[in-house]
Scaffold this active site. Structure first.
Site, PDB file in Angstrom:
ATOM      1  N   HIS A  86       0.864  -1.181   0.000  1.00 34.82           N
ATOM      2  CA  HIS A  86       0.000   0.000   0.000  1.00 34.82           C
ATOM      3  C   HIS A  86       0.898   1.228   0.000  1.00 34.82           C
ATOM      4  O   HIS A  86       1.962   1.215   0.620  1.00 34.82           O
ATOM      5  CB  HIS A  86      -0.886   0.028   1.258  1.00 34.82           C
ATOM      6  CG  HIS A  86      -1.563  -1.273   1.541  1.00 34.82           C
ATOM      7  ND1 HIS A  86      -2.485  -1.818   0.681  1.00 34.82           N
ATOM      8  CD2 HIS A  86      -1.433  -2.159   2.556  1.00 34.82           C
ATOM      9  CE1 HIS A  86      -2.890  -2.987   1.172  1.00 34.82           C
ATOM     10  NE2 HIS A  86      -2.261  -3.218   2.314  1.00 34.82           N
ATOM     11  N   GLU A  91      -0.270  -0.839   7.841  1.00 38.56           N
ATOM     12  CA  GLU A  91      -1.088  -1.979   8.256  1.00 38.56           C
ATOM     13  C   GLU A  91      -0.405  -2.670   9.438  1.00 38.56           C
ATOM     14  O   GLU A  91       0.813  -2.866   9.438  1.00 38.56           O
ATOM     15  CB  GLU A  91      -1.241  -2.944   7.073  1.00 38.56           C
ATOM     16  CG  GLU A  91      -2.358  -3.947   7.269  1.00 38.56           C
ATOM     17  CD  GLU A  91      -2.775  -4.630   5.963  1.00 38.56           C
ATOM     18  OE1 GLU A  91      -2.310  -4.236   4.884  1.00 38.56           O
ATOM     19  OE2 GLU A  91      -3.557  -5.585   6.056  1.00 38.56           O
ATOM     20  N   HIS A 133       3.930  -7.269   1.340  1.00 33.59           N
ATOM     21  CA  HIS A 133       3.569  -8.192   2.416  1.00 33.59           C
ATOM     22  C   HIS A 133       2.545  -9.219   1.958  1.00 33.59           C
ATOM     23  O   HIS A 133       1.850  -9.031   0.961  1.00 33.59           O
ATOM     24  CB  HIS A 133       3.043  -7.428   3.646  1.00 33.59           C
ATOM     25  CG  HIS A 133       1.841  -6.585   3.381  1.00 33.59           C
ATOM     26  ND1 HIS A 133       1.914  -5.363   2.750  1.00 33.59           N
ATOM     27  CD2 HIS A 133       0.527  -6.781   3.664  1.00 33.59           C
ATOM     28  CE1 HIS A 133       0.702  -4.837   2.659  1.00 33.59           C
ATOM     29  NE2 HIS A 133      -0.166  -5.684   3.195  1.00 33.59           N
TER      30      HIS A 133
END
Ligand SMILES: *[C@@H]1O[C@H](CO)[C@@H](O)[C@H](O)[C@H]1NC(C)=O
Ligand SMILES: *[C@@H]1O[C@H](CO)[C@@H](O)[C@H](O)[C@H]1NC(C)=O
Ligand SMILES: *[C@@H]1O[C@H](CO)[C@@H](O)[C@H](O)[C@H]1NC(C)=O
Ligand SMILES: *[C@@H]1O[C@H](CO)[C@@H](O)[C@H](O)[C@H]1NC(C)=O
Ligand SMILES: *[C@@H]1O[C@H](CO)[C@@H](O)[C@H](O)[C@H]1NC(C)=O
Ligand SMILES: *[C@@H]1O[C@H](CO)[C@@H](O)[C@H](O)[C@H]1NC(C)=O
Ligand SMILES: *[C@@H]1O[C@H](CO)[C@@H](O)[C@H](O)[C@H]1NC(C)=O
Ligand SMILES: *[C@@H]1O[C@H](CO)[C@@H](O)[C@H](O)[C@H]1NC(C)=O
Length: 368
Positions: A86, A91, A133
């Site tokens: 992102h 996150e 990720h």
């Protein structure tokens, strides 16, 4: 003379729903207000493959500050989502139940190697923006709690949903044989999701050379202390009870274990856990007013809360949302209560408690 016992209103004892308060809601409200939402609450859950996503705090309910969501899932022999990053969202992964693996790769950091960990209950992983990720769920009753900053990222999961999920029993997920779906969207779909701040990394090959829960080996995972970095933007992991620990003695004992500091949260948020002792009868519960929004999720024990003069009692997996500038107090009437906090901004409940705390070497409080 016969002794007669007073008749207890059995409905009160038999139906736990009577413990619900005026603060209780079934799904996160569309605007900022105080609320409490029970673990596995009925509303707004969606299925993506075998994973069930729930959204106790949303962009709308937090005024855009952060989202707090959970993923309940059986184990899987494949990644839970194809690798991606992102650009504008941080996150944060937390293991509430079961086990999962988490991979985080930030090539232009001083930690220039893919880091992977096996997260068991209570472990935390930070995946800042621009970090490639993925994760994989490993145990049959796993629940991953995600905090995503800023708020609003749940729109992605509503978009990706295969179906809305309802269960009369509030079962965490649908018990059904796997059909070998990855649980995440296929690569073609993932590549179209840039408008949701999802950038596919289909070349990324998650390493599988775990030794004792970590790759690379010998990272000290669950064997040595995990320092929180002094800079923002690099991935890191904090194993349960191996991160920094502080003790505050203002009101009984409160043990603060940060996962995210004002530095690693980029002044946008902080996160961690607080463990509190049972209140003693002769003490007055302190009240708090924070300038910014806060969420609590109970991890162990039972948390009593008063928000704006409404009372609620929360047990494991229940979430409370406390808007900024709202008077609240919290305490425990059981021996050992632990909850996760997420505070918007950089002066949350953690900073208030840390301003009068000492370093402490243990995840438990003193015996007297
Ligand atoms: C497998 O699960 C996926 C995701 O829920 C679904 O789209 C697909 O239809 C399922 N396939 C079968 C054969 O049930
Ligand atoms: C993330 O990557 C994008 C594209 O390379 C870049 O424009 C942006 O500045 C990066 N953000 C951070 C916080 O590094
Ligand atoms: C990270 O590793 C890659 C591949 O070995 C190398 O090209 C790159 O220069 C390294 N970056 C840093 C910041 O060390
Ligand atoms: C879930 O329910 C909402 C309305 O409650 C509806 O708009 C949406 O299309 C449903 N999603 C799916 C995947 O069925
Ligand atoms: C893995 O853990 C075992 C038990 O603690 C230890 O004996 C062994 O040396 C560890 N292996 C590595 C490569 O760290
Ligand atoms: C409150 O009670 C505890 C034991 O329950 C005692 O140790 C403490 O001194 C009391 N504090 C005050 C202010 O009376
Ligand atoms: C709380 O009040 C202060 C002072 O009026 C203000 O700066 C802050 O933005 C308010 N917080 C929220 C979340 O509205
Ligand atoms: C509240 O937190 C937001 C981040 O969510 C931050 O931008 C804002 O400055 C904070 N406000 C106060 C009053 O601390």
């Amino acid at each position: 003379m016969r002794l007669t016992l007073p008749v207890v209103a059995s409905a009160t004892l038999l139906h736990p729903t009577s413990a619900r308060s005026l603060l209780h809601v079934d799904s996160a409200p569309n605007s900022v207000r105080p609320y409490v939402i029970e673990h596995y609450a009925a509303a707004q859950a969606v299925a993506i493959g075998q994973q069930i996503y729930r959204f106790p705090v949303t962009g709308a309910s937090s005024g855009g500050a952060f989202s707090l969501l959970s993923t309940a899932s059986p184990s899987s022999d494949a990644l839970g989502v194809l690798p991606h990053h992102h650009r504008t969202h941080d996150e944060n992964f937390f293991c509430l139940k079961g086990r999962f693996q988490l991979w985080a790769d930030k090539q232009n950091s001083n930690n220039n190697e893919t880091q992977a960990r096996l997260l068991t209950v209570g472990d935390y992983g930070s995946v800042p923006r621009n970090t490639t990720h993925s994760f994989q769920i490993l145990d049959p009753d796993t629940e991953l709690v995600g905090v995503i900053v800023p708020g609003g990222f749940e729109e992605l999961f509503f978009f990706l949903a295969d179906s809305n999920y309802t269960a009369a029993t509030n079962s965490p997920y649908l018990p059904a044989a796997s059909n070998s779906s990855t649980g995440g969207p296929p690569g073609e779909v993932l590549q179209t999701l840039e408008s949701f701040d999802v950038f596919a990394e289909l070349e990324f090959n998650p390493r599988r050379d775990f030794v004792n829960g970590t790759a690379p080996a010998n990272s000290g995972w669950h064997t040595a202390s995990n320092a929180i970095p002094e800079l923002n933007g690099i991935p890191y992991f904090v194993a349960k009870d191996y991160g920094p620990i502080y003790l505050n003695r203002d009101f009984g004992y409160q043990i603060i274990q940060p996962f995210v500091t004002p530095v690693t949260g980029g002044k946008g948020f902080t996160q961690g856990s607080i463990t509190i002792s049972r209140r003693s009868p002769n003490t007055t519960v302190p009240t708090h007013v924070l300038s910014n929004h806060t969420a609590f999720e109970v991890l162990e024990g039972a948390l009593s809360l008063t928000i704006d003069r409404e009372n609620a009692m929360l047990i494991m997996g229940d979430v409370a949302f406390i808007p900024g500038n709202t008077t609240f107090s919290y305490w425990s009437d059981v021996a050992f209560t632990k909850f996760m906090y997420v505070s918007a901004g950089s002066n949350g409940i953690d900073q208030q408690l840390l301003s009068n705390a000492e370093g402490w070497d243990y995840p438990v409080f003193p015996t007297s």
